[in-house]
Design a protein around this motif. Structure first.
Motif, PDB file in Angstrom:
ATOM      1  N   ARG A   1       0.825  -1.207   0.000  1.00  0.00           N
ATOM      2  CA  ARG A   1       0.000   0.000   0.000  1.00  0.00           C
ATOM      3  C   ARG A   1       0.862   1.260   0.000  1.00  0.00           C
ATOM      4  NH1 ARG A   1      -5.328   1.322   1.213  1.00  0.00           N
ATOM      5  NH2 ARG A   1      -5.619   3.413   2.082  1.00  0.00           N
TER       6      ARG A   1
ATOM      7  N   THR B   1      -3.009   4.373  -1.163  1.00  0.00           N
ATOM      8  CA  THR B   1      -4.377   4.499  -1.673  1.00  0.00           C
ATOM      9  C   THR B   1      -4.974   3.181  -2.164  1.00  0.00           C
ATOM     10  OG1 THR B   1      -3.544   5.058  -3.876  1.00  0.00           O
ATOM     11  CG2 THR B   1      -3.983   6.894  -2.369  1.00  0.00           C
TER      12      THR B   1
ATOM     13  N   ASP C   1      -8.889   2.730  -2.932  1.00  0.00           N
ATOM     14  CA  ASP C   1      -9.838   3.244  -1.953  1.00  0.00           C
ATOM     15  C   ASP C   1     -11.082   3.778  -2.652  1.00  0.00           C
ATOM     16  OD1 ASP C   1      -8.053   2.597  -0.003  1.00  0.00           O
ATOM     17  OD2 ASP C   1      -7.363   4.647   0.364  1.00  0.00           O
TER      18      ASP C   1
ATOM     19  N   GLN D   1     -13.621   3.878   3.410  1.00  0.00           N
ATOM     20  CA  GLN D   1     -13.158   3.571   2.058  1.00  0.00           C
ATOM     21  C   GLN D   1     -13.842   2.336   1.471  1.00  0.00           C
ATOM     22  OE1 GLN D   1     -11.269   5.938   0.862  1.00  0.00           O
ATOM     23  NE2 GLN D   1     -11.152   6.858   2.893  1.00  0.00           N
TER      24      GLN D   1
ATOM     25  N   TYR E   1      -9.635   5.029   7.197  1.00  0.00           N
ATOM     26  CA  TYR E   1      -8.954   4.426   6.053  1.00  0.00           C
ATOM     27  C   TYR E   1      -9.371   2.969   5.856  1.00  0.00           C
ATOM     28  CZ  TYR E   1      -6.129   8.564   6.836  1.00  0.00           C
ATOM     29  OH  TYR E   1      -5.728   9.862   7.031  1.00  0.00           O
TER      30      TYR E   1
ATOM     31  N   SER F   1     -11.349  -0.268   4.614  1.00  0.00           N
ATOM     32  CA  SER F   1     -12.091  -0.712   3.444  1.00  0.00           C
ATOM     33  C   SER F   1     -13.064  -1.795   3.914  1.00  0.00           C
ATOM     34  CB  SER F   1     -11.129  -1.219   2.362  1.00  0.00           C
ATOM     35  OG  SER F   1     -11.827  -1.579   1.196  1.00  0.00           O
TER      36      SER F   1
END
Length: 672
Positions: free
Chosen positions: A113, A119, A142, A606, A638, A640
């Motif tokens: 990452r 991102t 993201d 995200q 941040y 996901s």
């Protein structure tokens, strides 16, 4: 009950059209994550959650998780020459694509990452078969609805191309091209899926095939001589198989439809497939090729008494994974289907899965784990037919694990299964803290595992605290074949919830626990499960963990991935589905004045798989309605479709563990 002063979410009663129905929603505005009101409220919710854990020794628990002696796990493992390539998942939830020696030493990070500007997350790596200095990486950017293929020159450390918006990719076996799928919405609402190929020598892209009808997505696999097999997934079960040769010519391999179909590999001029066509439990078939012509299918490994979870070609042998009451047995067959032997695995009740391999690979790697065996890599050598453990995340735990299959008769008469996992010799005790897990969807079999990823907990660690772990095998998965999935999706979705409830009541009736000692957990579709169970039977659970959950089962169809998900759940815009889905939609079944149990909802800003508004809206409504226990919302900035990474991962998992223990009275709290 504690006095609660939750951050107040502003209510704006708005209406939107779902088919022929006008739906009113006080938190519809939360679907805009950048709305200043939403941002302010989320910050207050995270601060409230931080405050709740201030006196719960959170820092100490985080350090305990960090100090656990574990090595990383490896996925999508393949071998090129003397080197291995894999995705390495760290103990902190992070992932990176790596290159290493065949003994898993001298690891080199190829992409992570941080190298991509922080991102995107990396989920796969495939070196070029003709030139391993070039590699393709499967990554999720993201907030992206679909995956990307990032192609990099490893020597020059530079990106050659990024192919966005795909669900599948493959190198051709000659290394000349990367094939991926491209999706576009037509004006009539159907989805057009095409095969796009990227030329390694020129860097150019071109569309080489388009499926003329509607399909959810395409799945691609490399065949011999530069060809590929295109799995046209009209939905998650209805698959059409297309052969695409190196010159871009296409031919349909079989005419049968409305069935599962997976390409396994090729021996000589015979292609092998796993299918449930006229075989709900699955069988292996062979199709011979002559030019662009394909023979009628011939049965190679017939349908048996148990479903087939997977299969693969290894040299001139077939390896088949059979599910025997939701545990894996690995068997080998001659190419004509003659049974050779059952291959011994490290544990009788465990799960095994094939790692990726070149289509003509002479070595197959498999991943194995069980409730008592940490994840490990097994190496199958085609020539010697030996299977050897080559890597393990850690030594076996100090607690000796005992596993019981508990069969339960569901309310409609269906026989369902749960694994009861406990320290060896432990007897039923109504005071036993109990953690229950289930999923029940998308044909995804929930096989024995060592670590529950939705709470980041090793099962033996829970047992060492005196706990009972209940792993529920629910309809909607495919542990008992295609019909098992059909019985838990669409207009049968409530069977999944009822199965879980009936298992819980059976475990209570057996004297193992009581509702005051039960915590339930799940993520994604499993988060839908736990939030639905919360609203259906609030008094049956003491604690509910919902990670990245679907909760609004009316509006989900409008999400970026809505067209995919309606193939599993149904479309609430259609009259026959609207009332049914509304009747179990967790967000729409929260009632004022109900004493709901402890609830921890976690989502990520995200996440475009299940957008974070599902968790936010549900938590906001529940906090205002409950007269019961604490309801917490954790939104990862941040995060996901996961529990976060790095410090966020450790903190999220530590919070979940402490929340469960506090709710179940394992940290000194007095039970009601």
């Amino acid at each position: 009950m504690e006095g609660q002063k939750y951050p107040k979410a502003v209510e704006h009663l708005e209406s939107w059209k779902c088919g022929n129905h006008l739906v009113q929603d006080p938190y519809l505005y939360m679907q805009n994550a950048k709305d200043p009101q939403v941002l302010s409220w989320v910050a207050e919710e995270n601060a409230y959650t931080d405050h709740w854990f201030e006196d719960k020794n959170l820092g100490q628990r985080i350090q305990q998780l960090k100090s656990q002696q574990k090595k990383p796990t490896y996925h999508n493992l393949c071998q090129v020459g003397e080197k291995l390539y894999a995705v390495c998942s760290g103990t902190d939830g992070s992932s990176a694509a790596v290159e290493m020696k065949s003994d898993f030493s001298e690891q080199k990070v190829l992409l992570n990452r941080e190298m991509m500007g922080g991102t995107m997350n990396i989920y796969g790596v495939s070196p070029c078969p003709a030139d391993p200095k070039i590699a393709a990486f499967f990554a999720l950017k993201d907030k992206a609805a679909r995956m990307s293929v990032v192609i990099r020159d490893l020597e020059q450390n530079q990106t050659l191309a990024e192919l966005d918006g795909t669900f599948s990719y493959t190198w051709s076996s000659d290394g000349a091209y990367i094939y991926s799928n491209q999706s576009e919405q037509r004006a009539d609402g159907t989805t057009e899926n095409s095969v796009v190929r990227w030329n390694r020598r020129t860097g150019q892209q071109e569309i080489v095939y388009t499926w003329p009808g509607h399909s959810v997505f395409l799945r691609l696999a490399a065949g011999p001589e530069g060809s590929i097999f295109v799995h046209v997934c009209k939905d998650y079960h209805d698959v059409v198989m297309i052969y695409l040769n190196a010159q871009g010519q296409a031919a349909r391999v079989m005419q049968e439809e409305n069935s599962k179909l997976d390409y396994l590999g090729t021996i000589g001029n015979c292609h092998y497939f796993l299918t449930d066509y006229q075989a709900p439990l699955g069988r292996v078939i062979g199709v011979e090729q002559n030019g662009m012509e394909f023979s009628p299918m011939k049965e190679v490994v017939p349908e048996g008494s148990f479903p087939l979870e997977g299969a693969g070609v290894a040299g001139d042998r077939l390896l088949v994974i059979e599910l025997q009451d939701a545990a894996c047995a690995l068997q080998s067959f001659e190419k004509d289907g003659t049974f050779v032997r059952t291959i011994e695995l490290p544990d009788e009740i465990g799960s095994v899965a094939f790692q990726s391999a070149a289509w003509d690979s002479k070595v197959r790697y498999l991943e194995f784990q069980s409730f008592g065996c940490p994840p490990s890599i097994l190496r199958y050598d085609v020539e010697s037919e030996q299977i050897t453990p080559v890597y393990s995340v850690q030594d076996k735990p100090s607690v000796e694990v005992e596993v019981q299959r508990r069969f339960v008769t569901a309310r409609d008469g269906q026989r369902i299964l749960a694994f009861l996992v406990y320290p060896k010799g432990k007897q039923p005790d109504q005071q036993t803290p109990t953690l229950m897990y289930g999923y029940g969807g998308y044909s995804a079999s929930q096989l024995p595992w060592y670590n529950n990823p939705f709470v980041g907990m090793d099962i033996p660690d829970w047992l060492e605290k005196g706990g009972l772990y209940v792993h529920c095998i629910l309809r909607g998965g495919e542990e008992y074949g295609a019909k098992w999935h059909e019985a838990g999706c669409g207009l049968n979705k409530k069977n999944v919830f009822y199965d879980f409830i009936d298992i819980a009541k059976a475990v209570i009736a057996d004297g193992w626990t009581t509702s005051e000692h039960i915590a339930i957990c799940g993520g994604s579709n499993g988060g839908l499960l736990t939030t639905a169970l919360l609203t259906m039977e609030p008094s049956l659970w003491r604690c509910v963990i919902a990670s990245v959950p679907h909760t609004d089962m009316l509006h989900f169809c409008c999400d970026d991935r809505g067209p995919m998900y309606v193939t599993e759940y149904g479309d609430p815009r259609e009259e026959e589905f609207f009332e049914y889905m509304k009747s179990y939609s967790p967000y729409h079944n929260i009632h004022q004045g109900v004493a709901y149990p402890f609830v921890y909802v976690q989502t990520g800003e995200q996440d475009n798989n299940v957008p974070p508004y599902h968790g936010k809206k549900f938590a906001a409504a529940l906090q205002q309605a409950t007269t019961g226990e604490t309801v917490l919302l954790r939104v990862l900035p941040y995060g996901s479709h996961d529990r976060g990474a790095g410090e966020y991962f450790y903190k999220t998992c530590a919070e979940m563990h402490l929340f469960i223990e506090y709710a179940l009275g394992m940290t000194g709290q007095v039970q009601k």
